[in-house]
Design an enzyme around this catalytic site. Sequence first.
Site, mmCIF file in Angstrom:
data_model
loop_
_atom_site.group_PDB
_atom_site.id
_atom_site.type_symbol
_atom_site.label_atom_id
_atom_site.label_comp_id
_atom_site.label_asym_id
_atom_site.label_seq_id
_atom_site.Cartn_x
_atom_site.Cartn_y
_atom_site.Cartn_z
ATOM 1 N N SER A 83 37.615 -92.453 -19.058
ATOM 2 C CA SER A 83 36.555 -91.971 -20.263
ATOM 3 C C SER A 83 35.706 -93.281 -20.952
ATOM 4 O O SER A 83 36.221 -94.581 -20.985
ATOM 5 C CB SER A 83 36.340 -90.809 -21.807
ATOM 6 N N LYS A 120 23.543 -94.654 -19.209
ATOM 7 C CA LYS A 120 24.635 -93.408 -19.223
ATOM 8 C C LYS A 120 23.750 -92.788 -19.216
ATOM 9 O O LYS A 120 23.661 -92.139 -19.693
ATOM 10 C CB LYS A 120 25.108 -94.077 -20.608
ATOM 11 N N ARG A 141 34.903 -85.195 -12.718
ATOM 12 C CA ARG A 141 36.139 -85.844 -13.232
ATOM 13 C C ARG A 141 36.714 -84.793 -13.862
ATOM 14 O O ARG A 141 38.738 -85.246 -13.927
ATOM 15 C CB ARG A 141 35.069 -86.290 -14.542
ATOM 16 N N GLU A 184 26.998 -90.137 -11.602
ATOM 17 C CA GLU A 184 27.086 -89.408 -12.253
ATOM 18 C C GLU A 184 25.952 -87.684 -11.311
ATOM 19 O O GLU A 184 24.756 -88.838 -11.088
ATOM 20 C CB GLU A 184 25.868 -90.049 -13.336
ATOM 21 N N CYS A 424 3.102 -54.238 -23.172
ATOM 22 C CA CYS A 424 2.200 -52.921 -22.229
ATOM 23 C C CYS A 424 3.183 -51.530 -22.787
ATOM 24 O O CYS A 424 2.841 -50.723 -22.775
ATOM 25 C CB CYS A 424 2.425 -52.543 -20.731
#
Length: 698
Positions: A83, A120, A141, A184, A424
């Site tokens: 990360s 990013k 991932r 990504e 309706c």
Amino acid sequence: MSQDKDAARLRELREKIHYHDYRYYVLDDPEIEDAAYDTLYRELKALEAAHPELDDPNSPTRRVGGTVLPAFTSKPHRMRMYSLDNAMTEAEWLDFVTRAANKLEKEGVPFERTFWVDPKFDGLALEIIYENGVYAGALTRGDGETGEDVTENVRTVKNVPLDLRPHAARSGLPVPRLLEVRGEVVMTRQDFYELNERQREQGGKVFANPRNAAAGSVRQLDSAVSATRPLTFFTYGVGTTDFGDADPGWATHSGVMRGLAALGLPVAGEGKAVSEAEVYPYFTAMGARRQELPFEIDGVVVKVDSLALQRELDFTDRAPRFAIALKFPAHEAETALTAIDVQVGRTGVLTPVAILEPVSLAGVTVSRATLHNEDEIKAKDLRAGDTVVVRRAGDVIPEVVRVVTEKRPADAREYAFPHICPSCGSPAVRAEGEAAWRCVNFACPAMLRRGIAYFVSKSGLDIEGLGRKWVESLIDKGMVRTPADLFGLTEADLVPLERMAEKSAANFVAAVDAARKNATLSKLIAALGIRQVGTRTARTLAGHFTDLDALGAATAEELTALPDIGPEVAASIREFFGNDANRALVARFKEIGLWPVAAPKPAQPAATTALAGKKFLFTGTLPDMSREKAQELVEAAGGRVVSAVSKKLDYLVAGAEPGSKLAKAQALGVRILSPEEFHALLAAAGATVQSRRSLLDA
Ligand code: IVH
């Protein structure tokens, strides 16, 4: 035809189609006309049908998916997917640089302060694996150590190359034995709006934002469903690479990115190598340009460019020490949810809408937000009177994130979704497996209104001057029950209506008549509002069928043979023409002369005009036409409208009050056109408003 000859032709076709997919989806710079592409595609389909023994899972025809999995299997990543640490302020960015500098100094290594910066991307992280230059699989991932095997789904993502070998040959790079590409998968804003529109009509899942839509679309057990989802992949790096004895010469991250682009992988144009002093200005500039990008980003990622320094800096438990994410602040605010309203859409879907106390979010006043469906309201337990957090990501429709339960009034009652149509009064139904409640009364005035409003809108026949208000009052008066009724109205019918002076009655009748005469087949198909058939699909269909009768008679096989038309879209077209009321409507169109007939495409349409292949972009307001119309004219004349300023842009058309695109284009030396010059160029290309029909359906 001999076996060998067929096999050779089949290989050639696959390579050609891969190449044209690359031109279209990766470079955004097609070389051939859609019709020529379709011809290649159909020839390949036919050859593959005749030669099942030459099957290849990476054939371009396999991008439509089809494999249905019982569940996803997890698989370990060869190299962990880390990360990133975040920096929210400039001070935190400087701290990052200091930490890196200190560590390198301790090791006695000089710090070469060049950084790779890129957006990013706000999507789903993926690893795509190539073995010997051929697509071999994809993993999400996951937790970084193991991911889910999404091989079948990612194969359907149009800008993911399935064969790197021709690219390697063209660029002189060695073919890697193993290449793990990381990036990504995102959905562009435009694709997201269109997907949600389709989902809403079908009572399918409506997504809160492009990221969820991208993630949900990749994580589909049925790859044919993924194939219908408009996904885009962006590469930002690599995992394990093995070039055997060959050396790709990758010493920097910039070198890796250039190499990946040369191997045919999609790399966003915004990335570049910069000096330390340029990093923060890049971040600020990207923040300012954020809304102009076709996809959502939530910051900028900065990486030390030298791979040797990256190795030296290494990783902490969680994240690399050589990279950091500079994040944009989120646009969130608290406000009161005054009520939950329910609207009836064109296909009868009841859509709940949050009515909010107006609040300013990133410079825009927000007073409504879609709530998608009953389950969404239940999951968030939204109640009238609640204080809620609303968020606006990019320029996407604002969403209600959550309730601030501490501020809930004691008397706030749980929301009960209506089971009758608010328009309706007929009972609504929620079909098994669907998220939406629907009004199934075909005469429901709300549905008629939406359907006819859509028919005359820019997405449909684009009938000038025929505003929603008119449509509503004509329906309320019972004068219009189907779109065909519009064409039978006379001035005498209209003049007695309130606010309809004789002059506007005449204009109205003239506009409707002009629409009837000038309608193109693709516009008419789009206007029908067939589920899943938007402007683009309508154009594909108009390129293959001569008129609505021919389209109505098409079999599912004929339809799915066309590019971009999967089984779901085909089924929806068949369903439309299988309906008696719809068939009667089409018959009436024919009777009243609303019957465009598409001529076969000429050998070299538009390609000979001055605009062929030219890239256009608009900024500011044009005095005499809408953006949509301008785009249509450019496309009809063989040009293309792109979404962002770049060096590759040929013309920026600057109208009144141009935006920041103007300065950028000037800086890049792009040719700027005034609206008058734009007209002159169109005229020179033979594209005038009058001749648009022939150009579009020609
Ligand atoms: S580089 C070892 N570059 O952000 C460093 N990541 O918060 C690997 N992401 O899961 C990441 N855009 O999927 C990198 N231009 C970009 C990115 C990017 C989006 C995602 C990535 C990762 C997450 C970390």
